[in-house]
Design a protein around this motif. Structure first.
Motif, PDB file in Angstrom:
ATOM      1  N   UNK A   4       0.827  -1.369  -0.001  1.00  0.00           N
ATOM      2  CA  UNK A   4       0.041   0.160   0.046  1.00  0.00           C
ATOM      3  C   UNK A   4       0.922   1.309  -0.075  1.00  0.00           C
ATOM      4  N   UNK A   5       2.000   1.196   0.565  1.00  0.00           N
ATOM      5  CA  UNK A   5       2.764   2.292   0.603  1.00  0.00           C
ATOM      6  C   UNK A   5       3.589   2.585  -0.793  1.00  0.00           C
ATOM      7  N   UNK A   6       3.750   1.467  -1.674  1.00  0.00           N
ATOM      8  CA  UNK A   6       4.682   1.544  -2.982  1.00  0.00           C
ATOM      9  C   UNK A   6       3.966   2.636  -3.924  1.00  0.00           C
ATOM     10  N   UNK A   7       2.694   2.753  -4.015  1.00  0.00           N
ATOM     11  CA  UNK A   7       2.190   3.971  -5.051  1.00  0.00           C
ATOM     12  C   UNK A   7       2.537   5.067  -4.637  1.00  0.00           C
ATOM     13  N   UNK A   8       2.231   5.440  -3.352  1.00  0.00           N
ATOM     14  CA  UNK A   8       2.525   6.711  -2.761  1.00  0.00           C
ATOM     15  C   UNK A   8       3.810   7.109  -2.942  1.00  0.00           C
ATOM     16  N   UNK A   9       4.896   6.160  -2.758  1.00  0.00           N
ATOM     17  CA  UNK A   9       6.329   6.126  -2.848  1.00  0.00           C
ATOM     18  C   UNK A   9       6.663   6.591  -4.329  1.00  0.00           C
ATOM     19  N   UNK A  10       5.952   5.911  -5.216  1.00  0.00           N
ATOM     20  CA  UNK A  10       6.284   6.093  -6.625  1.00  0.00           C
ATOM     21  C   UNK A  10       5.912   7.524  -7.213  1.00  0.00           C
ATOM     22  N   UNK A  11       4.423   8.091  -6.537  1.00  0.00           N
ATOM     23  CA  UNK A  11       3.993   9.223  -7.033  1.00  0.00           C
ATOM     24  C   UNK A  11       5.234  10.325  -6.146  1.00  0.00           C
ATOM     25  N   UNK A  12       5.608  10.123  -5.131  1.00  0.00           N
ATOM     26  CA  UNK A  12       6.526  10.983  -4.383  1.00  0.00           C
ATOM     27  C   UNK A  12       7.900  11.125  -5.432  1.00  0.00           C
ATOM     28  N   UNK A  13       8.401   9.921  -5.796  1.00  0.00           N
ATOM     29  CA  UNK A  13       9.381   9.844  -6.496  1.00  0.00           C
ATOM     30  C   UNK A  13       9.622  10.620  -7.807  1.00  0.00           C
ATOM     31  N   UNK A  14       8.343  10.476  -8.477  1.00  0.00           N
ATOM     32  CA  UNK A  14       7.998  11.280  -9.595  1.00  0.00           C
ATOM     33  C   UNK A  14       7.866  12.821  -9.372  1.00  0.00           C
ATOM     34  N   UNK A  15       7.203  13.361  -8.323  1.00  0.00           N
ATOM     35  CA  UNK A  15       7.330  14.783  -8.144  1.00  0.00           C
ATOM     36  C   UNK A  15       8.917  15.268  -7.729  1.00  0.00           C
ATOM     37  N   UNK A  16       9.742  14.290  -7.260  1.00  0.00           N
ATOM     38  CA  UNK A  16      11.109  14.767  -6.803  1.00  0.00           C
ATOM     39  C   UNK A  16      11.604  14.822  -7.965  1.00  0.00           C
ATOM     40  N   UNK A  17      11.640  13.850  -8.946  1.00  0.00           N
ATOM     41  CA  UNK A  17      12.540  14.149 -10.054  1.00  0.00           C
ATOM     42  C   UNK A  17      11.795  15.299 -10.941  1.00  0.00           C
ATOM     43  N   UNK A  18      10.645  15.729 -10.789  1.00  0.00           N
ATOM     44  CA  UNK A  18       9.925  16.916 -11.695  1.00  0.00           C
ATOM     45  C   UNK A  18      10.661  18.118 -10.989  1.00  0.00           C
ATOM     46  N   UNK A  19      10.714  18.118  -9.612  1.00  0.00           N
ATOM     47  CA  UNK A  19      11.377  19.310  -9.138  1.00  0.00           C
ATOM     48  C   UNK A  19      12.774  19.443  -9.211  1.00  0.00           C
ATOM     49  N   UNK A  20      13.392  18.302  -9.605  1.00  0.00           N
ATOM     50  CA  UNK A  20      15.152  18.372  -9.895  1.00  0.00           C
ATOM     51  C   UNK A  20      15.006  19.047 -11.363  1.00  0.00           C
ATOM     52  N   UNK A  21      14.097  18.785 -12.138  1.00  0.00           N
ATOM     53  CA  UNK A  21      14.023  19.532 -13.453  1.00  0.00           C
ATOM     54  C   UNK A  21      13.413  20.830 -13.340  1.00  0.00           C
ATOM     55  N   UNK A  22      13.005  21.336 -12.331  1.00  0.00           N
ATOM     56  CA  UNK A  22      12.239  22.829 -12.164  1.00  0.00           C
ATOM     57  C   UNK A  22      13.016  23.912 -11.641  1.00  0.00           C
ATOM     58  N   UNK A  23      12.654  25.173 -11.931  1.00  0.00           N
ATOM     59  CA  UNK A  23      13.268  25.995 -11.342  1.00  0.00           C
ATOM     60  C   UNK A  23      12.287  26.627  -9.977  1.00  0.00           C
ATOM     61  N   UNK A  24      12.924  26.076  -8.981  1.00  0.00           N
ATOM     62  CA  UNK A  24      11.925  26.092  -7.831  1.00  0.00           C
ATOM     63  C   UNK A  24      12.330  27.381  -7.048  1.00  0.00           C
ATOM     64  N   UNK A  25      11.239  27.876  -6.053  1.00  0.00           N
ATOM     65  CA  UNK A  25      11.707  28.996  -5.000  1.00  0.00           C
ATOM     66  C   UNK A  25      12.543  28.405  -3.876  1.00  0.00           C
ATOM     67  N   UNK A  26      13.509  28.793  -3.707  1.00  0.00           N
ATOM     68  CA  UNK A  26      14.733  28.362  -2.716  1.00  0.00           C
ATOM     69  C   UNK A  26      14.224  28.212  -1.448  1.00  0.00           C
ATOM     70  N   UNK A  27      13.733  28.886  -0.867  1.00  0.00           N
ATOM     71  CA  UNK A  27      13.464  29.088   0.463  1.00  0.00           C
ATOM     72  C   UNK A  27      12.586  27.977   0.965  1.00  0.00           C
ATOM     73  N   UNK A  28      11.417  27.906   0.446  1.00  0.00           N
ATOM     74  CA  UNK A  28      10.453  26.676   0.793  1.00  0.00           C
ATOM     75  C   UNK A  28      11.028  25.369   0.379  1.00  0.00           C
ATOM     76  N   UNK A  29      11.913  25.389  -0.760  1.00  0.00           N
ATOM     77  CA  UNK A  29      12.172  24.201  -1.362  1.00  0.00           C
ATOM     78  C   UNK A  29      12.859  23.377  -0.501  1.00  0.00           C
ATOM     79  N   UNK A  30      13.808  24.279   0.314  1.00  0.00           N
ATOM     80  CA  UNK A  30      14.803  23.595   1.048  1.00  0.00           C
ATOM     81  C   UNK A  30      14.243  22.988   2.526  1.00  0.00           C
TER      82      UNK A  30
END
Length: 621
Positions: A36-62
C-alpha cells in the motif's frame, strides 16, 4: 529561485524513494501494508524528479526537501523490517500496527507539500486558473501558516505569468507588512526584496506602486533597510524618480522617506544615486523656474516681490546677478533661481525639458491632487534625508529648495506645508551645529533665507487654527536659526514669548527651548535677546511655568529664566517678579538639579542676581 546547491539535495530523497519501492517488493511480513505504501512512494519519486528539473523557489524548497527526506528515511526503516529474516529476528522484531498508518500519512503530506511547491514555482498558470491558484496551504504550513502565505506571494512575484498577478502579490505582501512588523522581517528574510525591486523596474503602474509601497512598509526594521540598500533599492528608486508616471514617483518618494527615516545609513547611498537632486526637481516643478538670464535681486522681501523682481529683470538687459544668489543643483549649471507662483497656472505645452535632471514631459497634464501629493512626498523624503546629515543638508540648501519650501509654506496644501516645514526644521537643526552651513544658507542677505523666515513668521504669528500643526516645526526652526538673526530683527521674540502662555504643552515647551537658544551664552546677541524677552513679558510666563508647568516645560522654562537672569541681572522687571526667589526654590527641587549643567547654570544665575537685587525683598518658600 533554486540554485544548483538546492537541486543537489534532491538526489538523496530520490534514492531513498527508489530503495523503498524495491524494499516493498521484497517484503515478507506485513506485505499488504508495504504494498500500500508503494504507489505513494512512486508518486513522490515522480514529484521529486520533476522538482529536480524545475526552477523552484529556494526558501520553501529546502524546508520541504528536508521534511520529505526525513519521512522517506522513516518509511525505508519500517519497510526494511518487513523483509524475510531468521525466525529469531522475526520474533524479536515488533512493528506496531499504527506505524504503517503514520508512514502513509507522512508520504501523503510530502506529496501535498511537493505539489504545492511545484505549483507556486510554476509559470504555466494564467490569471483565470482560479481552481489552481487557490489550492490552500500545504500540510507543512500547519504550524506556521503566515510563513507559507508569504512564500506563496513571493513565488507569485517571481514566477507570475502576468504583471497583474505580480501586482496582486506585491499588494498582498504590502498588506502583510502593514499588519505586523514580524511579517515584514519574514518577507525580507525569505528573499522578497529582489522580486519587489524587479517589479518596481518592470511592472505597470499598479504593480510599481504596490511594490514601492511594500518596500516602504518593510523599512520599519533598520537591518531590513540595510539588506534592501545592498540589493540596489537606491538606484532603482532613482531611476523611477527620474522618469516614471508621477503616481509611481510619489509612492517611491514616500518609500525613500521611510527607508531614510528608519536607517540613517541609507541617506548617503541615496545621495550618491542623485535622489536628493531628483527630489528637489520634483519640488521645483511648477513652483520655481530656473533660467540663466533670470536672477533674484538682493532686496526681495517676499515670494510675491520675487515674482515682481523677475518681471523687472526681463525688462532690464543690463541686470547682473547678485553674488549671493542660489546656484542650481545641476552639475555645471550656474544659472539662478526665480520664484514663480505657477502651481495654479496653466503650464506651457512646449516646456518638455528637464528640471534638475527630472523628465517633466507630460507632467503638466497630471491632475492637481497627484501634483500636490508628489510635492508632499518629495518634501517628506528630503526631510528624512537631511536629518542629521550635513552633506545632504548643504546639498539641499545650495539648490532652489529653500525658495521652494518658502513658496510651498505659503501656497501649498496642508500636507505639503507640514512636510516643507519639517524639512526646513531638519536642515535648521543641522545648521545649528555647523557655522559654515548657517553662514552659507541662512545669512540675512540671502533672498531665499529671508523668504523662508518671512513664511515661518507668518505661521507663528497667525492665530488661525489650521496652522496649529505647523507651529512646532516652525518654532523649532526659528530657534535653531537664532544665531543668524541680527539685533535689528525684532519680529521673532514677541510671537515666541506669546506661546509661553495658554498653549498646548508641546508648543509651550518648544517655544521655551527656542527662546533659550536666543538667550543662551553661545548666542553673540544673548543680552539683546534677553532684554527683548523681558520686554515682551516673558518673565511672568516663565515663573508660572517653572512653578506649575509639566516637568518637560518646567525644565525648559527654568533654563531660559536662568539665562535671562545671568545676562540681565540688573533688570527691574526681574526684581519685581522676584525671579531670585524662584531660582532659590528651583535649586531645592531634586529633579530640577539632576543635570549638572542645569545645576551649574542655576547656581551662576543666582549669584549674578544676588549682586543686583536686595536680599530683604525676597520671600522664602
Amino acid at each position: 529561485m533554486m540554485g544548483d546547491g538546492t537541486k543537489a539535495i534532491l538526489g538523496k530523497p530520490i534514492q531513498l524513494a527508489d530503495l523503498i519501492i524495491k524494499a516493498t517488493d521484497e517484503a515478507h511480513n506485513f506485505r499488504q501494508e508495504c504494498l500500500d505504501l508503494k504507489p505513494k512512494t512512486e508518486r513522490l519519486a515522480a514529484l521529486l524528479r520533476q522538482a529536480a528539473r524545475s526552477d523552484l523557489y529556494e526558501r520553501p524548497a529546502r524546508r520541504i526537501t528536508d521534511d520529505t527526506e526525513q519521512a522517506l528515511e522513516k518509511t525505508l526503516s519500517l519497510v526494511k523490517k518487513c523483509r524475510p529474516h531468521g525466525l529469531l529476528r522475526r520474533v524479536l522484531t515488533i512493528i506496531p500496527a499504527a506505524a504503517f498508518k503514520r508512514a502513509s500519512t507522512s508520504l501523503d503530506n510530502s506529496i501535498a507539500d511537493l505539489s504545492w511547491l511545484l505549483r507556486v514555482s510554476s509559470t504555466s498558470h494564467s490569471d483565470d486558473d482560479d481552481d489552481d491558484i487557490h489550492l490552500g496551504l500545504p500540510p507543512i504550513a500547519q504550524n506556521e501558516p503566515i510563513l507559507f502565505l508569504i512564500w506563496e506571494q513571493i513565488a507569485a512575484l517571481q514566477t507570475g505569468a502576468s504583471l497583474g498577478a505580480r501586482a496582486d502579490a506585491a499588494a498582498s505582501l504590502a498588506s502583510l507588512a502593514r499588519d505586523n512588523d514580524r511579517y515584514g522581517k519574514l518577507i525580507v528574510e525569505e528573499d522578497g526584496i529582489y522580486p519587489l525591486l524587479r517589479l518596481v523596474k518592470e511592472g505597470r503602474i499598479e504593480g510599481q506602486e504596490n511594490a514601492a509601497r511594500a518596500i516602504g512598509l518593510l523599512a520599519r526594521d533598520p537591518e531590513s533597510v540595510d539588506r534592501m540598500v545592498q540589493a540596489g533599492v537606491c538606484s532603482a528608486f532613482a531611476k523611477i524618480l527620474k522618469d516614471a508616471p508621477m503616481t509611481v514617483q510619489a509612492t517611491v518618494a514616500w518609500a525613500v522617506a521611510e527607508l531614510a527615516g528608519n536607517c540613517p545609513n541609507s541617506q548617503d547611498v541615496f545621495a550618491q544615486n542623485n535622489v536628493v537632486r531628483l527630489l528637489v526637481g520634483h519640488l521645483a516643478f511648477e513652483t520655481v523656474q530656473e533660467h540663466s538670464k533670470y536672477t533674484i535681486p538682493s532686496k526681495v522681501n517676499s515670494i510675491h516681490s520675487a515674482v515682481l523682481a523677475n518681471k523687472d529683470s526681463k525688462e532690464s538687459n543690463n541686470a547682473k546677478p547678485p553674488r549671493n544668489a542660489d546656484d542650481s543643483l545641476e552639475n555645471g549649471n550656474h544659472g539662478h533661481v526665480v520664484a514663480r507662483p505657477t502651481m495654479a497656472a496653466k503650464p506651457s505645452r512646449s516646456h518638455n525639458g528637464s528640471l534638475s535632471g527630472v523628465s517633466i514631459r507630460g507632467r503638466e497634464f497630471e491632475d492637481p491632487a497627484t501634483k500636490n501629493y508628489m510635492k508632499a512626498m518629495a518634501a517628506k523624503a528630503l526631510s528624512q534625508l537631511a536629518k542629521g546629515n550635513l552633506a545632504i543638508s548643504k546639498n539641499i540648501t545650495e539648490s532652489k529648495a529653500l525658495l521652494c519650501f518658502a513658496f510651498l509654506l505659503e501656497k501649498g496644501t496642508d500636507e505639503v506645508r507640514y512636510n516643507s516645514a519639517a524639512a526646513l526644521m531638519e536642515i535648521a537643526k543641522v545648521a545649528e551645529q555647523d557655522a559654515e552651513l548657517r553662514r552659507s544658507a541662512f545669512k540675512p542677505t540671502s533672498p531665499a533665507a529671508k523668504a523662508v523666515v518671512d513664511q515661518l513668521l507668518r505661521i507663528v504669528r497667525s492665530e488661525k487654527p489650521e496652522h496649529d500643526d505647523l507651529l512646532v516645526p516652525c518654532i523649532v526652526t526659528l530657534g535653531c536659526l537664532s544665531r543668524t538673526f541680527r539685533a535689528t530683527e525684532t519680529r521673532i521674540i514677541g510671537p515666541l514669548v506669546g506661546f509661553l502662555d495658554d498653549r498646548e504643552e508641546v508648543v509651550l515647551k518648544e517655544a521655551a527651548v527656542a527662546l533659550g537658544k536666543f538667550a543662551c551664552t553661545e548666542n553673540y546677541l544673548h543680552q539683546d535677546h534677553s532684554k527683548a524677552i523681558i520686554k515682551a513679558g516673558g518673565a511672568k510666563h516663565l515663573i508660572q511655568q517653572v512653578y506649575f508647568g509639566e516637568q518637560g516645560v518646567q525644565m525648559a522654562a527654568l533654563v531660559l529664566l536662568c539665562y535671562i537672569a545671568l545676562h540681565v541681572p540688573d533688570s527691574e522687571e526681574l526684581a519685581q517678579a522676584e525671579v531670585l526667589t524662584v531660582l532659590e526654590w528651583a535649586s531645592k527641587q531634586a529633579f530640577m538639579v539632576q543635570d549638572p549643567k542645569v545645576e551649574e547654570l542655576l547656581h551662576e544665575s543666582k549669584g549674578r542676581l544676588e549682586l543686583y537685587q536686595s536680599r530683604g525683598s525676597r520671600v522664602l518658600y
